[in-house]
Design a protein around this motif. Structure first.
Motif, mmCIF file in Angstrom:
data_model
loop_
_atom_site.group_PDB
_atom_site.id
_atom_site.type_symbol
_atom_site.label_atom_id
_atom_site.label_comp_id
_atom_site.label_asym_id
_atom_site.label_seq_id
_atom_site.Cartn_x
_atom_site.Cartn_y
_atom_site.Cartn_z
ATOM 1 N N ASP A 96 0.819 -1.208 0.000
ATOM 2 C CA ASP A 96 0.000 0.000 0.000
ATOM 3 C C ASP A 96 0.852 1.255 0.000
ATOM 4 O OD1 ASP A 96 -2.810 0.993 0.136
ATOM 5 O OD2 ASP A 96 -2.017 2.019 1.911
ATOM 6 N N SER A 97 2.094 1.131 0.450
ATOM 7 C CA SER A 97 2.999 2.278 0.465
ATOM 8 C C SER A 97 4.424 1.772 0.287
ATOM 9 C CB SER A 97 2.870 3.062 1.771
ATOM 10 O OG SER A 97 3.709 4.201 1.770
ATOM 11 N N VAL A 98 5.059 2.193 -0.795
ATOM 12 C CA VAL A 98 6.408 1.735 -1.120
ATOM 13 C C VAL A 98 7.240 2.917 -1.594
ATOM 14 C CG1 VAL A 98 7.800 0.228 -2.591
ATOM 15 C CG2 VAL A 98 5.550 -0.545 -1.792
ATOM 16 N N HIS A 99 8.467 3.015 -1.067
ATOM 17 C CA HIS A 99 9.438 3.980 -1.576
ATOM 18 C C HIS A 99 10.418 3.224 -2.461
ATOM 19 C CE1 HIS A 99 8.822 6.863 2.101
ATOM 20 N NE2 HIS A 99 7.687 6.495 1.531
ATOM 21 N N TYR A 100 10.719 3.776 -3.655
ATOM 22 C CA TYR A 100 11.617 3.065 -4.572
ATOM 23 C C TYR A 100 12.616 4.040 -5.154
ATOM 24 C CZ TYR A 100 13.233 -0.112 -8.214
ATOM 25 O OH TYR A 100 14.003 -0.909 -9.007
ATOM 26 N N ALA A 101 13.908 3.737 -4.960
ATOM 27 C CA ALA A 101 14.986 4.561 -5.499
ATOM 28 C C ALA A 101 15.464 3.929 -6.801
ATOM 29 C CB ALA A 101 16.130 4.673 -4.502
ATOM 30 N N THR A 102 15.276 4.618 -7.916
ATOM 31 C CA THR A 102 15.623 4.014 -9.206
ATOM 32 C C THR A 102 17.125 3.810 -9.393
ATOM 33 O OG1 THR A 102 15.504 6.231 -10.215
ATOM 34 C CG2 THR A 102 13.535 4.845 -10.337
ATOM 35 N N PRO A 103 18.032 4.648 -8.861
ATOM 36 C CA PRO A 103 19.460 4.357 -9.067
ATOM 37 C C PRO A 103 19.927 3.105 -8.334
ATOM 38 C CG PRO A 103 19.119 6.677 -8.502
ATOM 39 C CD PRO A 103 17.843 5.967 -8.221
ATOM 40 N N THR A 104 19.386 2.843 -7.134
ATOM 41 C CA THR A 104 19.860 1.715 -6.323
ATOM 42 C C THR A 104 18.977 0.487 -6.430
ATOM 43 O OG1 THR A 104 18.613 2.435 -4.367
ATOM 44 C CG2 THR A 104 20.844 3.324 -4.647
ATOM 45 N N GLY A 105 17.731 0.658 -6.890
ATOM 46 C CA GLY A 105 16.813 -0.470 -6.954
ATOM 47 C C GLY A 105 16.340 -0.940 -5.598
ATOM 48 N N ILE A 106 16.393 -0.064 -4.578
ATOM 49 C CA ILE A 106 15.972 -0.430 -3.228
ATOM 50 C C ILE A 106 14.524 -0.001 -3.015
ATOM 51 C CG2 ILE A 106 16.322 -0.019 -0.764
ATOM 52 C CD1 ILE A 106 19.289 0.255 -1.330
ATOM 53 N N ALA A 107 13.702 -0.952 -2.603
ATOM 54 C CA ALA A 107 12.299 -0.684 -2.299
ATOM 55 C C ALA A 107 12.109 -0.695 -0.791
ATOM 56 C CB ALA A 107 11.398 -1.729 -2.950
ATOM 57 N N GLU A 108 11.646 0.424 -0.238
ATOM 58 C CA GLU A 108 11.296 0.521 1.175
ATOM 59 C C GLU A 108 9.813 0.193 1.305
ATOM 60 O OE1 GLU A 108 13.196 1.099 3.721
ATOM 61 O OE2 GLU A 108 15.061 1.816 2.821
ATOM 62 N N LEU A 109 9.491 -0.793 2.109
ATOM 63 C CA LEU A 109 8.124 -1.286 2.230
ATOM 64 C C LEU A 109 7.530 -0.794 3.535
ATOM 65 C CD1 LEU A 109 8.985 -4.949 1.185
ATOM 66 C CD2 LEU A 109 8.396 -3.031 -0.308
ATOM 67 N N ILE A 110 6.454 -0.017 3.450
ATOM 68 C CA ILE A 110 5.826 0.580 4.626
ATOM 69 C C ILE A 110 4.390 0.080 4.688
ATOM 70 C CG2 ILE A 110 5.203 2.749 5.758
ATOM 71 C CD1 ILE A 110 7.470 4.042 4.077
ATOM 72 N N GLY A 111 4.059 -0.608 5.786
ATOM 73 C CA GLY A 111 2.743 -1.214 5.890
ATOM 74 C C GLY A 111 2.756 -2.614 5.293
ATOM 75 N N PRO A 112 1.628 -3.323 5.323
ATOM 76 C CA PRO A 112 1.576 -4.702 4.815
ATOM 77 C C PRO A 112 2.036 -4.782 3.363
ATOM 78 C CG PRO A 112 -0.425 -4.156 6.024
ATOM 79 C CD PRO A 112 0.336 -2.873 5.879
ATOM 80 N N SER A 113 3.061 -5.576 3.115
ATOM 81 C CA SER A 113 3.657 -5.696 1.782
ATOM 82 C C SER A 113 4.049 -7.137 1.521
ATOM 83 C CB SER A 113 4.898 -4.794 1.667
ATOM 84 O OG SER A 113 4.604 -3.450 2.017
ATOM 85 N N THR A 114 4.191 -7.457 0.232
ATOM 86 C CA THR A 114 4.547 -8.815 -0.182
ATOM 87 C C THR A 114 5.611 -8.754 -1.265
ATOM 88 O OG1 THR A 114 2.321 -9.645 0.299
ATOM 89 C CG2 THR A 114 3.688 -10.974 -1.153
ATOM 90 N N VAL A 115 6.625 -9.630 -1.133
ATOM 91 C CA VAL A 115 7.643 -9.800 -2.170
ATOM 92 C C VAL A 115 7.562 -11.248 -2.649
ATOM 93 C CG1 VAL A 115 10.091 -9.696 -2.752
ATOM 94 C CG2 VAL A 115 9.138 -8.066 -1.100
ATOM 95 N N LEU A 116 7.356 -11.442 -3.939
ATOM 96 C CA LEU A 116 7.302 -12.779 -4.529
ATOM 97 C C LEU A 116 8.533 -12.982 -5.394
ATOM 98 C CD1 LEU A 116 5.990 -15.471 -5.490
ATOM 99 C CD2 LEU A 116 4.799 -14.118 -7.244
ATOM 100 N N ILE A 117 9.347 -14.006 -5.070
ATOM 101 C CA ILE A 117 10.476 -14.390 -5.900
ATOM 102 C C ILE A 117 9.961 -15.449 -6.873
ATOM 103 C CG2 ILE A 117 12.847 -15.205 -5.923
ATOM 104 C CD1 ILE A 117 12.378 -12.616 -4.329
ATOM 105 N N LYS A 118 9.906 -15.122 -8.147
ATOM 106 C CA LYS A 118 9.198 -15.965 -9.107
ATOM 107 C C LYS A 118 9.901 -17.279 -9.391
ATOM 108 C CE LYS A 118 6.999 -11.988 -11.357
ATOM 109 N NZ LYS A 118 6.817 -11.239 -12.611
#
Length: 551
Positions: free
Chosen positions: A194-216
């Motif tokens: 629902d809330s994600v910070h993403y820095a395009t140079p580093t590719g780092i996603a900051e996940l704030i609140g309920p979040s899911t990461v799926l490794i395919k």
């Protein structure tokens, strides 16, 4: 036919018009303001005019229109420039800031004093790290940020495609703050929240609140309440309640770390490690699991709960390890089976059996519990000890017991008397009520109390002491009911009140009842010592003093 002016004449006329624009009265030109006192500057246009009926108080420019304001350049097909430094542009609108940020669209409203550009239509925002597409965006040039609230698709140069309903892009940091229905797609992974910070140079996603990461690649899933995922290093770090799962197995904790390249997960605080394949759940303060090797461990008030076909074995140790071993069936086909190793201060509770030792191994391949280093097992009123114990399980219950070296069975008769069996080796068979029979081999010795019925009541009539190399005992309700000497015995029956002091105890007798877990919570209780009293006359050192109360 009229003559067309020469190209040189047309260029001269255009330069004359543009020069005239520079000499306009002040009420027709942009007033000072904007960035560091600059004004919106007209660089050029094919046509310029005033039309009070169309846009009162504005200059109208058409054809190849170009403006400059501070570090920003603006291009369009046509535009109005108002005296308060507002610009309204139409058709193929483009804003370029510092040669690196490009904003395209169909319609632009630019407020020069505030340096805010509102672009609508088929909007595209680009820089060297990404391309953003939406229908409306507000670009705050002074604050170095762009805001959209009607949904957008962002294609990063690293291959990630990011979507959300609302977003803010900090152009200087190249940092996105996404909110509402956030999704980040890549051939290797998918991130939602629902809330994600993403820095395009580093590719780092900051996940704030309920979040899911799926490794395919292997369907590994990370659920977190707060954390970050480094898409370049493939590292996840979570600082709020999080779970990582794969093929049904899961590792959860108050904080979590995961290295995709090593396939290694670590968790801290209220850790839960669950494996549905062997129906086990581990808990503790710290846990670690490698999904590729299918190997892990848990420590810090560690507990493992093993489902045993409707019953549950609860086990505690300083550290509990889990792994997979290879096995071969009768046809030579290779398969795998789960293995559990518990180290130091091992204690377990099961409804029909309890035990303690310093090292325990449970191998699902043969359903055997291996207890080593001062083991003790209790079933009903029986206590069994030895150098090494092996308990074979069947259908979740104890089926057979093997004791190697210094085998000893004690069964409480009353507060001062115990049935005792000792030998080099011991094999026990269980039924639904506990131990059903025991075979003792090698230097067998027994002490059992003989009872008989008198007037409808059971009365103790004596104590039998016997020595024999092989002894078979039948058990009834946890007590020795019959004894069969399979070789020539040396036996003596003593009346209850005539038992010699040196015959009351077999050498090595030690009742360890206070070590026995009484329930699930009891596996975490570590008694300071045993109930053994000081050396008693006729009893081995560490044995129980005759007549001493038990606790």
């Amino acid at each position: 036919m009229p003559r067309r002016p020469l190209p040189e004449t047309r260029d001269l006329a255009r330069r004359t018009v543009l020069a005239a624009i520079g000499l306009l009265p002040l009420h027709l030109a942009a007033q000072p303001g904007g960035q560091a006192g600059t004004r919106v500057e007209i660089i050029g246009a094919d046509e310029w005019r005033f039309d009070e009926h169309i846009a009162p108080g504005a200059q109208r420019l058409k054809g190849n229109v170009r403006f400059r304001h501070g570090t920003a350049l603006m291009y369009c097909d046509s535009a109005y420039l108002f005296s308060d430094q507002r610009v309204e542009a139409f058709g193929h609108v483009r804003v370029v800031q510092a040669d690196s940020l490009h904003l395209h669209g169909d319609h632009l409203v630019y407020v020069g004093d505030d340096r805010i550009a509102r672009m609508t239509g088929a909007v595209v925002l680009e820089d060297p790290s990404m391309r953003l597409e939406t229908t409306a965006i507000t670009h705050e040039l002074r604050a170095h940020r762009a805001v959209y609230d009607q949904g957008a698709v962002v294609t990063a140069r690293d291959g990630h495609v990011l979507t959300s309903r609302h977003g803010v892009y900090h152009t200087g940091q190249r940092l996105f703050i996404f909110s509402r229905e956030v999704r980040i797609d890549h051939p290797d992974r998918r991130i939602t929240g629902d809330s994600v910070h993403y820095a395009t140079p580093t590719g780092i996603a900051e996940l704030i609140g309920p979040s899911t990461v799926l490794i395919k690649a292997d369907s590994t899933v990370i659920h977190t309440l707060r954390g970050r995922y480094d898409t370049q290093q493939e590292l996840a770090r979570a600082t709020a309640r999080s779970t990582i799962s794969n093929d049904g197995r899961s590792l959860a904790g108050d904080s979590l770390w995961y290295d995709r390249r090593q396939d290694l997960g670590r968790a801290w605080g209220h850790v839960v490690m669950h494996d549905p394949h062997d129906r086990s759940t581990g808990t503790g303060a710290y846990g670690q699991y490698n999904a590729t090797a299918q190997r892990g461990y848990i420590t810090g008030r560690a507990e493992m709960a093993l489902d045993q076909d409707g019953d549950t074995l609860f086990l505690h140790a300083d550290t509990i390890f889990t792994s997979v071993t290879a096995i071969h069936d009768s046809t030579g086909t290779q398969a795998t089976a789960r293995r559990m190793d518990a180290h130091r201060n091992v204690r377990f509770f099961k409804s029909d059996m309890q035990g303690v030792c310093d090292t325990l191994v449970h191998d699902a391949a043969d359903s055997v519990l291996h207890l080593n280093h001062r083991p003790a097992v209790w079933s009903g009123t029986d206590q069994i000890t030895g150098r090494q114990l092996r308990i074979r399980l069947r259908d979740g219950r104890a089926h057979r017991l093997h004791v190697d070296d210094d085998a000893f069975l004690m069964s409480m008769v009353d507060s001062t008397r115990f049935d005792q069996v000792a030998g080099r080796e011991m094999t026990g068979h269980f039924d639904a009520d506990g131990l059903e029979r025991i075979l003792v081999e090698g230097n067998g010795r027994t002490i059992y109390h003989v009872r008989e019925q008198k007037d409808g009541e059971e009365e103790m009539i004596g104590m039998n002491y016997a020595e024999c190399s092989r002894i078979l005992l039948r058990m009834d309700d946890g007590h020795i009911s019959t004894v069969t000497f399979m070789d020539r015995p040396d036996a003596m029956l003593y009346p209850v009140d005539k038992v010699p002091a040196d015959k009351r105890w077999i050498d090595g007798a030690l009742w360890r009842g206070d070590e026995r877990p009484a329930d699930r919570a009891g596996i975490f209780h570590r008694p300071a010592g045993t109930t053994a009293s000081p050396h008693a006359e006729g009893a081995p050192h560490g044995g129980i003093k005759a007549g001493a109360p038990l606790h």
